[in-house]
Design a protein around this motif. Sequence first.
Motif, mmCIF file in Angstrom:
data_model
loop_
_atom_site.group_PDB
_atom_site.id
_atom_site.type_symbol
_atom_site.label_atom_id
_atom_site.label_comp_id
_atom_site.label_asym_id
_atom_site.label_seq_id
_atom_site.Cartn_x
_atom_site.Cartn_y
_atom_site.Cartn_z
ATOM 1 N N ALA A 696 0.820 -1.216 0.000
ATOM 2 C CA ALA A 696 0.000 0.000 0.000
ATOM 3 C C ALA A 696 0.851 1.262 0.000
ATOM 4 O O ALA A 696 0.590 2.218 -0.755
ATOM 5 N N GLU A 697 1.906 1.279 0.845
ATOM 6 C CA GLU A 697 2.761 2.476 0.921
ATOM 7 C C GLU A 697 3.480 2.710 -0.411
ATOM 8 O O GLU A 697 3.569 3.842 -0.891
ATOM 9 N N LYS A 700 1.027 4.060 -2.992
ATOM 10 C CA LYS A 700 0.678 5.473 -2.782
ATOM 11 C C LYS A 700 1.822 6.387 -3.258
ATOM 12 O O LYS A 700 1.600 7.408 -3.908
ATOM 13 N N ASP A 714 -5.914 4.361 2.038
ATOM 14 C CA ASP A 714 -6.185 3.669 3.307
ATOM 15 C C ASP A 714 -7.680 3.437 3.495
ATOM 16 O O ASP A 714 -8.106 2.384 3.981
ATOM 17 N N ASP A 715 -8.507 4.424 3.117
ATOM 18 C CA ASP A 715 -9.959 4.275 3.237
ATOM 19 C C ASP A 715 -10.475 3.189 2.302
ATOM 20 O O ASP A 715 -11.363 2.411 2.664
ATOM 21 N N LEU A 717 -8.901 0.576 1.249
ATOM 22 C CA LEU A 717 -8.496 -0.770 1.685
ATOM 23 C C LEU A 717 -9.373 -1.293 2.823
ATOM 24 O O LEU A 717 -9.391 -2.509 3.088
ATOM 25 N N LYS A 718 -10.083 -0.372 3.489
ATOM 26 C CA LYS A 718 -10.956 -0.798 4.607
ATOM 27 C C LYS A 718 -12.278 -1.345 4.089
ATOM 28 O O LYS A 718 -13.016 -1.993 4.835
#
Length: 911
Positions: A696-697, A700, A714-715, A717-718
């Motif tokens: 993810a990092e 981004k 991040d949102d 992925l939730k």
Amino acid sequence: MLGGLAKSLFGSSNDRYVKSLGSIVNKIAGFEPTISAMSDEELASQTAKFRERLANGSKLDDLLPEAFATVREAAKRVLGQRHYDVQMIGGIVLHRGEIAEMRTGEGKTLVATLAVYLNALPGQGVHVITVNDYLAARDAEWMGRVYKFLGMTVGVIIPNLTDGQRREAYHSDITYGTNNEFGFDYLRDNMKYERTSMVQRPFAMAIVDEVDSVLIDEARTPLIISGPTDDKSDLYRSVDLVVKQLVPGDYEKDEKQKTIILTEDGTEKVERMLEAAGLLEGQNLYDFENTQVVHHLNQALRAIVMFKADTDYIVKDGKVIIIDEFTGRMMDGRRWSDGLHQAVEAKEGVEIEPENQTMASITFQNYFRMYPKLSGMTGTAATEAAEFFDIYKMNVVTIPTNVGVQRVDEEDEFYKDTADKFQAIAKKIKFHAEKGQPVLVGTVSIEKSELLSEFLVKEGVKHEVLNARQHEREAHIVAQAGRMSVVTIATNMAGRGTDIQLGGNLEFRINDELTDLEEGPERDAAIQRIKAEIENEKANVLAAGGLFVLGTERHESRRIDNQLRGRSGRQGDPGLSRFYLSLDDDLLRIFGPDTLFARMMRSNIGDGEAIGSKWLSKAIETAQKKVEARNYDIRKQVVEYDDVMNDQRKVVYEQRSDIMDAETVGDVVEDMRSETVNAIVGDACPPNSYPEQWDAEGLKAKLADMLNIDVPLDDWLKEEAVDPEMIEERVREAADAHVVQKASELDPETWIQVEKSILLQNLDHHWKEHLATLDALRQVVHLRAYAQKTPINEYKQEAFSLFQRMLDSIREDVTRTIAYAQFQMNDVPPPLPDLPDFITTHFDPFSGDDDTNDIDAGSGLITTRLPPLSIPLPSGAEIGEDPADWEGKVSRNAPCPCGSGRKYKHCHGAV
């Protein structure tokens, strides 16, 4: 035996073919009475009538007899020259896309007018290629009078013309120019940013004069457009000082391959000297850090040991100028590649000009095979007939002479060394010149020309030297080489373009002697006097035996020897030819019979003694055939390698053309952006993996770097239904919105221009880098043979991978550039960038084309299909209802037109 019997009874295949053209020649003759009776206006109106018949469905072959008869009559009226029947046969051969081999003095320049006129009728343009600018300008003016009389336009391409002048010349019915000018214009056109600034139009037909010189000799090396790189002149000078301290025992040279390598002792000696000069990293010359120094060292060795002043180059006005090995001419503006020219400049102590990086290149094989119809003419092509057919698919047809050849070709004479040979030559020349016979002497280099000149001075023989130093006067020297007792030393007689007429050349004498006389009775009387003098002198020269051609050395190629011989005995004149050889000659020394033969020769020939025999002449011819076969193999291999680059070049140039012609390139840029997003997300979120395994990092950071966007990853992925497809869609929407916002800052026309400019500049930048990489790969790929791999196969695989990598880099750079672009509002939209400064050069073996790369799998060679540069540009066509028609019209990432809601690539576009 049976073949020889059949040949004696029925003639060779060439004889039968030429005989079969007799019926067409008879048809042409049948039109002569009608056309001769026409007025000038009626004759000129023939062109419009022919074009009307073409528009109504007639073929060029249907028009040929009448069109050729028209040209014959026009030449009679305008030039005072009537085509012979054998010249008509030559014209038919040229029209059919074949090579007409016609002896020197048979009027090839006039023959070309027949095929040129006929093929210019459709209005698509005919290119006539000559070997130098002088001939291009001369023939355009001379033969142009015939074309203009018949209502056609004629252009000529010579150096230093503006783009406007070039465009006008290319849009003429007939365009004359040199092979270099045509090729460089093609390359320059494919570096421009607007279609309107290009000068050439689509190719139709080319007729190549001195076709063997252009398509074989000069085709060993490419045309290259390059730009300067960093200045390294100090490094060249330092390495040059080191190499000049070496002695012959420090290196081994191979004159056949023109290569040179250091011995073990030589390497140690060089390492110590380089270390003392501060040029060596560590203590080992062949460490990776010293790659550049090794390269410069090798080039300095070649420059100092293998390249000789006055043979390979001359120094003039503080510049090193290359000498063309085939014509002996200076090649102004040409430079050897890969640092070799700089090494020679360091050797000669002149100013070192910066190295250049290749920006575009093409070989003559590549360039000329783009013409739908290609033909040529020369005096010597039969010895290379196999190569002409293999590479260019052109047959060689030998055209009989108008009058039988009376020249006597004597056996070669052999001497022990050069001094003995030149002494004998000087005496022979003196003997023939004293009895009034003109003598033409052919040498292989400037150095040999000037050495022979010294021997002639000692013998008291007046003479002219024709070589690169006399380039400006060459036409005048050649034109008068047939006068009584005139002795002319020529470095090479290929492509001189001026006939040697016995007794002298009327036109040149008038221009030289009567320039100050005005038109009038006095000038007319002077012309008549000169004519009478020439006729009288010609009779005396004929009585003395005609022109004596003397060769001081055999050339590597039999063609060059035949070109020299062919200067004597033109149009049925008597003549004589003989070659003088010695064991010091390069051909005998490098490629000749073995050393036992040489030792026997040296021990059995006394000083000043000569021997001659058919066996020795045959041995020399065998050596020449070996060299020709070897050179052909080299050119063929070069073609194989460059075929790979040529396929890639066509893809790049076609894409550039599509970009320039498209009304908008928004879809192309959007597709590139979509594919970039797919690649980024695919790397971070591999298929069949869990979200907790995703980077993810990294994703981004990559999105911020490449697309200049910050997404709430991040949102996302939730969310429960998260998958790579969803992330891909959302990222693309964010990236599209970012670019749409940028586009809104400019008016639509300016935005289109910005996108085009970014696309073309990135394409050109990466293509230039790709060329440099391929060049480096080509120089080292032969080492893979040690691993039992075929170098050409390895090169194809690597080149294909590099090309795909280049496409990926273009896609990413275009996407990043547009994402980060900042605009400053001006009243005037930003102009498209100008072409960078560059120089044009033609050197280094490097060749190829389009169709010979299509080799079947059984041959063991790899064939690869190049991917398109990007998704095809919009054609403007409506998308029909049939899914079979959607391929290429619908973006892979667009919604499928069937209405399913899925992407096209996952629906009807699934592979």
